[in-house]
Design an enzyme around this catalytic site. Structure first.
Site, short mmCIF file in Angstrom:
data_model
loop_
_atom_site.label_atom_id
_atom_site.label_comp_id
_atom_site.label_asym_id
_atom_site.label_seq_id
_atom_site.Cartn_x
_atom_site.Cartn_y
_atom_site.Cartn_z
N SER A 1 -2.91 -12.93 3.41
CA SER A 1 -3.15 -12.73 1.98
C SER A 1 -1.98 -13.24 1.15
O SER A 1 -2.16 -13.63 0.00
CB SER A 1 -3.42 -11.25 1.67
OG SER A 1 -2.24 -10.48 1.86
N LYS B 1 0.80 -1.23 0.00
CA LYS B 1 0.00 0.00 0.00
C LYS B 1 0.83 1.27 0.00
O LYS B 1 0.32 2.35 -0.31
CB LYS B 1 -0.95 0.01 1.21
CG LYS B 1 -1.98 -1.09 1.15
CD LYS B 1 -2.91 -0.93 -0.04
CE LYS B 1 -4.10 -1.85 0.10
NZ LYS B 1 -5.08 -1.64 -0.97
#
Lengths: 91, 293
Positions: B256, B42
């Site tokens: 993830s 991110k």
């Protein structure tokens, strides 16, 4: 004991679309069993094959994390509010 | 940016997965985004969104960056905001792991905790409401901001191409905001790379950062047609692979990462080539959760 179980959006389809259900039981296990009787399949969404709370689900009895109070053996008092929430948040 | 930690966003390692990839038709390679300064993929989108808001005049030093986040984007925005001199306010579901809240606050962000029962969709609704009533908030909105996939089109995709010497044949990543898949697809699909998008297999899941699109608020930047193949994975299987990544490859990932590698391994079993799978963050952020209990 009669309790209220509040559910996240990801579990509402499992209970016919409601965001909370009333249930009975002296422990968390009994409460989930009561919901399972009325909504088959619910239990498997929140508990694993061994009957423990799934690692990606958190259950709060009032403000207390149920895992800290004995997991599914955690006692629930009359009128308690139980909250089932995903342990992880989607992106 | 020059002379700051922000210069070190991107340029993350690409490493092979020899043990998990053993016996498969394709070779597996992992793009390790935990090596970003903020600890996750991110950082890329956060930097590009903030720079875009500065360039178009929305962020003038007096206004506050706002976004809804499950955690990693919040940390990234807080880091970028700290370096660029902007205040940051984050809407985050209550009851998410403590690590992400503490790290974001360490970078100076303020956090608005939203109804945990409503998840990140609830955080998005709160952020939209706050932005609508407070002109001092600049809602960067990672789910709708073109700078998010643009970051990946301009950095992640080209890095993968260069690091693989042009040998990459497939790219596998999970879909949360979808910025990674959309952006890398824009960079690499025209070079013949097959794009694989992965989602959780049900609405209630433990794959932090990913969206079960059918049951969630759809990101405006998402477009299914950017991917050649759409797969789903279950949380329990993802967690098992996350543990294998640590114990067999020395890669300490969030859930993830295991989920993405699991999907990549499925593709690798059927198709030959060099499959690059993006591992979005590190396992440290999940130490307080039952994942590593």
């Amino acid at each position: 004991m009669a309790v209220t179980v509040r559910l996240p959006g990801s579990l509402r389809d499992a209970v016919g679309g409601a965001n909370k259900v009333e249930a009975k039981g002296a422990t968390l296990e009994e409460v989930f069993g009561d919901i399972e009787r009325r909504h088959p399949g619910f239990r498997a969404l929140v508990l694993d094959d061994g009957g423990a709370i799934r690692t990606y689900v958190n259950v709060y009895i009032g403000d207390q994390d149920a895992r800290a109070s004995g997991g599914t053996k955690a006692p629930v008092s009359d009128g308690a509010e139980i909250m089932v929430i995903p342990a992880m948040a989607g992106g | 940016m020059r002379g700051t930690i922000l210069e070190h966003i991107g340029g993350t390692p690409l490493v092979p997965l020899p043990r998990i990839g053993a016996g498969l038709r394709a070779r597996l390679w992992a793009k390790l985004e935990a090596f970003n300064p903020g600890g996750s993929v991110k950082d890329r989108a956060a930097l590009w969104m903030v720079l875009a808001a500065e360039a178009d005049g929305r962020l003038d030093g007096a206004r506050t960056i706002l976004d809804a986040t499950s955690g990693n984007t919040g940390v990234a925005l807080a880091l970028v905001g700290a370096v660029r001199g902007h205040r940051v306010q984050l809407c985050m579901p209550d009851k998410v792991s403590e690590e992400r809240k503490r790290i974001a606050r360490a970078f100076g962000a303020t956090i608005v905790l939203t109804d945990p029962l409503e998840g990140t969709d609830g955080a998005i609704v709160e952020a939209r409401a706050r932005a609508a009533r407070d002109a001092n908030l600049v809602y960067v909105d990672q789910y709708s901001n073109d700078a998010n996939p643009l970051a990946h089109r301009e950095t992640t995709g080209p890095e993968i191409w260069e690091q693989s010497g042009g040998a990459v044949t497939h790219f596998v990543a999970g879909v949360g905001t979808s910025g990674t898949v959309v952006g890398v697809s824009a960079a690499l699909r025209r070079r013949g790379v097959r794009i694989v998008a992965v989602q959780p297999d049900q609405a209630l899941h433990g794959i932090e950062g990913w969206k079960h699109m059918a049951s969630a608020l759809r990101p405006a930047i998402w477009n299914e047609s950017v991917a050649d193949l759409h797969l789903t994975v279950g949380t329990d299987d993802a967690v098992a692979m996350t543990r294998r990544l640590a114990r067999e490859e020395g890669i300490f990932s969030g859930p993830s990462g295991g989920a993405a590698v699991l999907a990549a391994a499925r593709v690798a079993a059927d198709e030959a080539g060099n499959i690059v799978v993006l591992i979005a963050d590190g396992g440290e952020r999940y130490l307080s959760t039952p994942l590593w209990g």
